[in-house]
Each structure stands twice: as C-alpha cells, then as structure tokens.
Design an enzyme around this catalytic site. Structure first.
Site, mmCIF file in Angstrom:
data_model
loop_
_atom_site.group_PDB
_atom_site.id
_atom_site.type_symbol
_atom_site.label_atom_id
_atom_site.label_comp_id
_atom_site.label_asym_id
_atom_site.label_seq_id
_atom_site.Cartn_x
_atom_site.Cartn_y
_atom_site.Cartn_z
ATOM 1 N NE ARG A 57 -0.751 1.719 3.575
ATOM 2 C CZ ARG A 57 0.368 2.375 3.778
ATOM 3 N NH1 ARG A 57 1.482 1.754 4.091
ATOM 4 N NH2 ARG A 57 0.409 3.692 3.656
ATOM 5 N N GLY A 58 0.237 2.397 -0.144
ATOM 6 C CA GLY A 58 0.988 3.640 -0.332
ATOM 7 C C GLY A 58 1.028 3.867 -1.838
ATOM 8 C CB ALA A 59 0.069 6.828 -3.841
ATOM 9 N NE ARG A 98 -6.230 0.747 -1.893
ATOM 10 C CZ ARG A 98 -5.670 1.335 -0.837
ATOM 11 N NH1 ARG A 98 -4.402 1.139 -0.556
ATOM 12 N NH2 ARG A 98 -6.385 2.129 -0.069
ATOM 13 C CD GLN A 197 -3.396 3.197 6.708
ATOM 14 O OE1 GLN A 197 -4.043 3.559 7.684
ATOM 15 N NE2 GLN A 197 -3.973 2.998 5.531
ATOM 16 C CG ASP A 237 -3.150 8.180 -1.594
ATOM 17 O OD1 ASP A 237 -3.152 8.822 -0.536
ATOM 18 O OD2 ASP A 237 -2.719 7.011 -1.679
ATOM 19 C CG ASN A 247 -2.794 11.954 1.812
ATOM 20 O OD1 ASN A 247 -2.161 11.082 1.228
ATOM 21 N ND2 ASN A 247 -2.529 12.269 3.071
ATOM 22 C CE LYS A 248 -5.317 5.950 3.979
ATOM 23 N NZ LYS A 248 -6.273 5.053 3.272
HETATM 24 C C1 RUB Z 1 0.260 8.700 0.291
HETATM 25 C C2 RUB Z 1 -0.099 8.697 1.722
HETATM 26 C C3 RUB Z 1 -0.510 7.465 2.284
HETATM 27 C C4 RUB Z 1 -1.698 7.002 1.523
HETATM 28 C C5 RUB Z 1 -1.827 5.563 1.613
HETATM 29 O O1 RUB Z 1 1.324 7.865 0.013
HETATM 30 O O2 RUB Z 1 -0.132 9.662 2.421
HETATM 31 O O3 RUB Z 1 0.534 6.557 2.319
HETATM 32 O O4 RUB Z 1 -2.772 7.813 1.843
HETATM 33 O O5 RUB Z 1 -3.128 5.090 1.585
HETATM 34 P P1 RUB Z 1 2.711 8.531 -0.456
HETATM 35 P P2 RUB Z 1 -3.336 3.547 1.827
HETATM 36 O O6 RUB Z 1 2.995 9.714 0.360
HETATM 37 O O7 RUB Z 1 3.688 7.454 -0.175
HETATM 38 O O8 RUB Z 1 2.498 8.962 -1.851
HETATM 39 O O9 RUB Z 1 -2.705 3.202 3.124
HETATM 40 O O10 RUB Z 1 -4.820 3.415 1.813
HETATM 41 O O11 RUB Z 1 -2.675 2.874 0.653
#
Ligand code: RUB
Length: 357
Positions: A57-59, A98, A197, A237, A247-248
C-alpha cells in the site's frame, strides 16, 4: 531499505522482481510492525489481490507493484493467440485493485506506452520505474529537510515511509533527512483509523530513533489550538491539475485546522502521484472500503504470541468507510517534490511532464 527478517538483514525495495523464480515479491504491510514477512505473488492476479488487500500500500508503491504485475501478465501471455485481449483484461484487473491513487494507473500506462514489448524489456522498464520512484523519494528528503528546524513539532498522517514509496518515503523522507543532519525536533504521528497506518510510521521513526508521539486522529486540533504544531507534512495519493490532492481520510480535517491556526501544510509526493488529466479534486474517485475495517481491528496478542482480530462494535449500526478525502489547493502551503518545493498548479504542470522512456 534494510529490514530484519527472522534475524536476517535484507536490503530491498517495498516490491521487487525475484530473478531466480521470475515472480513478484513484496514486504507484507498488513503484518508490520509485528511480523516482517515477504509475500510471493505467482501471477498478476496475485499481485492485483495484494494491492487490493493492502499487503502492499501507499500510492507510489502500488504504482510499482502494478507495473510489475503487468509484466507478469506480459510474461504469461507472450506468444498466446489471444495475447491482446488477455493483456487488456490484466490491465483492467490491476487497475480495478484500488481506484484513488493515480500511481497505479500511471504505472500500468507507463508499461503500456512501450507496447508491443517483449517480457524481458517490459521487466527492465518496470525495474527502472521502481528505481526512479525510489530515487525521487531520496530527492524529496533532501529538498524537504530545509523546511525542518530545531525544536519544531511536526504532524504527519498515515504512512508515507519507505514501504509506501518503494524506498526512502515521501513525507517521511524530509523528516529522516533532517534528523540525519542532526536537527532536533519532534513528530506527532496520527494513528490513522481505520487501518492504523500510524503504527507503521511509528515503527519506521523508531528505527531512526526519531523523537515522536502517537496521537489519536482527533487530537491534532487541540494541539494546534495550544500552538503545539509548527508544520504538517503528509503524502498524497493523487495531485490533480488545479493542485487539489486526494490523500488518506482525515487529511482534509487537518488542512482546515491548519489554515485556521496558520500552521503551514505541506504534501510530499513523487512524479507518479501527479495526474495531469484530472481537472479538480471533485473529479477524483474516492475508494470506499469494507466496513470490517471499522468494526474489526487486527493487533498482536502477547498472550497468544500471534496476530489476532477482534470485534469493536455490537450489532445494529451502519458504517461508512471512505478511504480518502480531497484537500483543495487553497489549503496547501506547498508541494514537496523531486523538483523543489512548488507552490502553484502552474508550477506542478511545468515540472511534472509525463515519462516518455
Ligand atoms: C500517500 C499517503 C498514504 C496514503 C496511503 O502515500 O499519504 O501513504 O494515503 O493510503 P505517499 P493507503 O505519500 O507514499 O504517496 O494506506 O490506503 O494505501
């Protein structure tokens, strides 16, 4: 990133291609911080499931995973008489895993832009994409650390560390880089219900011995009202044409509070998170996830020495679980990117040109 797996230190990205068995592997994020385990995805369908179930997870990390998954499909169907239709189906399956983070689509489109491409070369492209995302995380760290000063209290939300971005992290990268420069500050870590998270963020900050405190999501307004937060840094995201971000869930609450209390609000992200085709935040599809994420929680039972799942509610209630929200550009102080700290949608457009090779 270096991870300790049963006493063995491995140095890996959040997701990678295992050359020996020609399969996708990833660090299973559903078990961290209690257990660090590697998950093997045998087919593109497994990779799509791993994205859907948030094993990864994480974009940016799901963007890299989707690109590798697409390579698995190319590998599986190469030479098949229905090659094109099967690949189309694989693209759709991976894309549907997703909906909100644009990185996933950007990862797939990047591989698709080289069609027709043989499996070996497609793999080279996917690896390059993952390497580039990781390198961008490192740059974000170097650029963003200039915003951080001694004695600051920083608020972050969700998890934006090495596992969320292939390596190095997005919003966490400046925090780690500033700490490594010897700056002394403190980080408030939002718990980030329902998937918590925040425990991954806390775990990651602890690895670097960075001074931090975990708070429930509803605490940040109180802290801001007491003048106890000097800056917000979190990820994104999807960042669209007019500078709005998805974002989250909970990010918008923080942004409104930050504006009210005149606390600078920064979002950090790599190129794969930029979506030049979507005009405004209103056009972003927001993922709604299972109510079980609210009604149940997974934690570690020290008595049973294993992960366990418990129920939090009695019966009879309705639940609603949107996973993201949209923060309008006018609440954002700056965008921490590999190209610098940008402050307008025009700057975003100028710097974020699509990948062509
Ligand atoms: C964006 C961020 C979180 C996401 C993840 O990722 O702030 O990690 O909202 O959502 P990044 P999820 O900063 O790494 O681009 O946990 O639902 O995948």
């Amino acid at each position: 990133m270096k991870l300790n797996i049963n006493g063995q230190i491995i140095d890996k990205h959040a997701v990678w291609w295992d050359e020996e068995i020609n399969k996708v592997k990833l660090i299973d994020q559903t078990k961290i911080p209690f257990v660090v385990e590697i998950l093997t995805c045998n087919t593109y369908r497994d990779t799509a499931d791993a994205i859907k179930n948030m094993n990864i997870r994480g974009a940016p990390a799901i963007g890299a995973a989707a690109a590798y998954g697409f390579v698995q499909a190319i590998w599986e169907f190469w030479g098949d008489k229905d090659y094109e239709s099967k690949l189309k189906y694989a693209y759709k399956t991976l894309l549907a895993a997703r909906p909100t983070a644009i990185d996933l689509k950007n990862g797939l489109d990047y591989i698709q832009s080289f069609f027709p491409i043989d499996p070996e070369n497609a793999l080279k492209k996917a690896k390059r994409l993952a390497d580039e995302i990781a390198a961008e995380g490192k740059k974000i760290g170097q650029i963003g650390k200039e915003l951080i000063h001694d004695e600051m209290n920083i608020l972050t939300h969700c998890h934006t560390g090495a596992l969320a971005l292939v390596d190095f992290g997005s919003a966490i990268a400046p925090i780690i880089a500033a700490w490594e420069d010897g700056k002394q500050f403190h980080v408030y870590v939002d718990e980030t219900r329902p998937r918590i998270q925040g425990r991954m963020t806390a775990w990651e900050l602890y690895q670097y011995k960075i001074n931090h405190t975990v708070i429930c999501d509803s605490v940040s307004g109180y802290l801001m009202s007491k003048g106890k937060i000097d800056m917000v840094i979190l990820g994104a995201d999807r960042v669209v044409q007019n500078g709005d971000i998805a974002n989250k869930i909970g990010t918008y609450n923080i942004a409104v509070l930050a504006k009210h209390h005149q606390v600078p609000f920064y979002t950090a992200f790599p190129k794969s998170t930029y979506d030049p085709r979507t005009k405004s935040g209103k056009d972003i599809k927001i993922e709604t996830r299972s109510n079980e994420e609210i009604t149940h929680v997974i934690g570690y039972s020290s008595e049973e020495k294993r992960l366990t799942r418990i129920e939090l509610y009695g019966s009879g209630s309705k639940f609603y679980n949107p996973a993201f929200d949209v923060t309008p550009a006018d609440l954002i102080t700056g965008y921490i990117t590999p190209y610098g700290i940008l402050t307008s949608s025009q700057e975003l457009k100028t710097f974020f040109q699509p990948r062509t090779e």
